[in-house]
Design an enzyme around this catalytic site. Structure first.
Site, PDB file in Angstrom:
ATOM      1  N   SER A 278      23.004  17.963  36.985  1.00  0.00           N
ATOM      2  CA  SER A 278      21.702  18.108  37.615  1.00  0.00           C
ATOM      3  C   SER A 278      21.153  19.484  37.288  1.00  0.00           C
ATOM      4  O   SER A 278      21.903  20.449  37.182  1.00  0.00           O
ATOM      5  CB  SER A 278      21.841  17.956  39.130  1.00  0.00           C
ATOM      6  OG  SER A 278      20.722  18.531  39.778  1.00  0.00           O
ATOM      7  N   LYS A 284      26.731  18.363  40.760  1.00  0.00           N
ATOM      8  CA  LYS A 284      26.502  16.972  40.382  1.00  0.00           C
ATOM      9  C   LYS A 284      27.113  16.595  39.046  1.00  0.00           C
ATOM     10  O   LYS A 284      27.090  17.352  38.093  1.00  0.00           O
ATOM     11  CB  LYS A 284      24.995  16.705  40.310  1.00  0.00           C
ATOM     12  CG  LYS A 284      24.318  16.775  41.669  1.00  0.00           C
ATOM     13  CD  LYS A 284      24.510  15.516  42.446  1.00  0.00           C
ATOM     14  CE  LYS A 284      23.406  14.542  42.055  1.00  0.00           C
ATOM     15  NZ  LYS A 284      23.448  13.358  42.888  1.00  0.00           N
ATOM     16  N   GLU A 291      23.921   3.840  34.875  1.00  0.00           N
ATOM     17  CA  GLU A 291      22.609   3.513  35.462  1.00  0.00           C
ATOM     18  C   GLU A 291      21.657   2.974  34.407  1.00  0.00           C
ATOM     19  O   GLU A 291      20.891   2.032  34.651  1.00  0.00           O
ATOM     20  CB  GLU A 291      21.998   4.765  36.107  1.00  0.00           C
ATOM     21  CG  GLU A 291      22.780   5.305  37.279  1.00  0.00           C
ATOM     22  CD  GLU A 291      22.251   6.670  37.705  1.00  0.00           C
ATOM     23  OE1 GLU A 291      22.832   7.681  37.285  1.00  0.00           O
ATOM     24  OE2 GLU A 291      21.248   6.708  38.437  1.00  0.00           O
TER      25      GLU A 291
END
Ligand code: ARG
Length: 459
Positions: A278, A284, A291
């Site tokens: 991130s 993160k 995804e």
């Protein structure tokens, strides 16, 4: 100026908008290799049957190779005015070999030409999908072998159901992708007939040899009906259908990886190579590849629906609507291959968190069914009664804030007085999975058999 391919009937050239809506060269240049293979086979057949002179055919076959090398080198000038790949190639061939090139289209139409090119392209993609599926299945098999004994929770409704083994879960996907593989192979066998020589729709009066061109292009036989040969796009639809089902499997696995890699589950760690960070939150590690697989498969479903819709109202034989087949299939094929490769990489690299899997497997009263089964076997209770007794024990454990194995024998006897200490043997997750030895069950011995069988089938 009017078109050089059919200018005889036309006084005026097309409007710019007509050219824009009509041209397919922007995308069907991807058929260049197939188009040239098809034309070379056709030229050889025209010479073998005496329809054109051998010297003309040889000049065309050589010239076509030159065109191919220009396309591969990126020096070929694609022209929108020439509409599609077929006319672009033929026009350039004429510049290279002269008037003999005009004989290439004898006993042929763009209708059988495009049907042939597109089949060759889809066939190549089916072969690529086969390789991609096999690679993914091997990655899953490797995971299954490593973790044939590791326990994890099995879910229904995403609620803890019964313990299963990691190997069993991996092998469930091997079965799914194995069926996808079967669909790919079936589709390939069914589509492997050659449309070339169907000409525009009715066949031709020239003494062509369709067996020869079919053989030359690796088809099993020529399509038996010339109308069907130029009208059929079910080979592309079957590709999209097989791709859609496989994509759905990929998406389910992707969804599991997203869940499993979360801080709440921690079942797996995805590798750095298949994760992203991130820009603001330093901690993160995001499962972006999973995804994106989950998201991109919508393109494949969409392509399937789009082409079904294109085809559903078309009278026989060719209609220009069918030019809309290509972009859908190209995009779906690219998406499928990329998703297969990304999933293979993620599966190969992912590290199961064995203690977290085992801890999760032991929570949520996952061995309640084992307890009920024990009551049936040890106390000869009817299963419905055993179910009820176990439900009461779960409620008791819940009240005490503990798991089933943490209940005392007195707790157990307060619900059913005949329960003995032997019950505790069946409450462990390892016992639970080891006991499920029915065919296809989660017991490590059964899972190892599945692994062995699939390893042999994949060779
Ligand atoms: N570009 C066309 C297509 O992809 C080739 C076939 C054209 N045939 C015709 N009769 N206009 O479908």
């Amino acid at each position: 100026t009017s078109n050089r391919m059919w200018g005889g009937r036309f006084a005026a050239g097309p409007d710019a908008i007509m050219e824009a809506i009509n041209a397919s060269i922007g995308f069907d240049k991807r058929l260049a290799d197939q188009d040239i293979r098809g034309s070379r086979a056709h030229a050889a057949m025209l010479a073998a049957t005496g329809i054109v002179k051998a010297s003309d055919a040889e000049a065309m076959r050589e010239g076509l190779l030159t065109v191919l090398s220009e396309i591969e080198a990126g020096t070929f000038q694609f022209s929108t005015a020439l509409e599609d790949i077929h006319m672009n190639v033929e026009a350039r061939l004429k510049e290279i070999v002269g008037p003999a090139a005009g004989r290439l289209h004898t006993a042929r139409s763009r209708n059988d030409q495009v049907a042939t090119d597109f089949r060759l392209w889809v066939r190549d993609q089916l072969d690529a999908a086969e390789a991609g599926l096999e690679a993914l299945m091997r990655a899953l098999l490797t995971q299954a072998e490593a973790g044939a004994d590791w326990v994890m929770p099995g879910f229904t409704h995403l609620q803890t159901a019964q313990p299963v083994t990691w190997g069993h879960h991996m092998m469930a996907y091997v079965e799914m992708f194995g069926r996808d593989l079967g669909r790919v192979r079936d589709a390939r066998a069914r589509m492997n007939e050659c449309p070339l020589g169907a000409a525009a729709l009715a066949g031709t009066s020239f003494p062509i040899d369709r067996e020869m061109t079919a053989r030359e292009l690796g088809f099993d036989r020529p399509c038996a009906n010339s109308l069907d040969a130029v009208s059929d796009r079910d080979f592309a639809l079957e590709f999209l259908s097989a791709a859609s089902i496989s994509a759905m499997h990929l998406s389910r696995l992707a969804e599991e990886l997203v869940i499993w890699s979360s801080a709440q589950f921690r079942f797996v760690a995805l590798s750095d190579r298949f994760s992203t960070g991130s820009s603001i939150m330093p901690q993160k590690k995001n499962p972006d590849a999973a995804e994106l697989i989950r998201a991109k498969i919508g393109r494949i479903f969409g392509a399937h629906v789009a082409l079904m819709t294109v085809m559903k109202g078309l009278p026989l034989a060719y209609s220009k609507d069918m030019q809309e087949d290509k972009e859908q299939v190209f995009d779906a094929a690219d998406t499928w291959m990329l998703a297969l490769a990304a999933m293979e990489g993620m599966v190969r690299d992912m590290a199961a968190n064995v203690p977290a899997l085992e801890a999760a497997a032991s929570s949520g009263f996952s061995t309640a069914t084992d307890l009920a089964d024990w009551l049936v076997r040890a106390l000869d209770l009817p299963f419905r009664d055993a179910h009820h007794v176990t439900g009461s024990l779960v409620a008791l454990a819940e009240r005490k804030g503990c798991d089933l194995p943490d209940l005392t024998l007195e707790d157990m006897r307060s619900v059913h007085e005949d329960i003995t200490g032997a019950v505790f043997d069946v409450l462990g997750v390892h016992n639970s999975v080891a006991s499920r030895t029915s065919f296809g069950g989660t017991a490590p011995v059964r899972v190892r058999e599945q692994i062995r069988a699939w390893s042999e089938r994949l060779g």
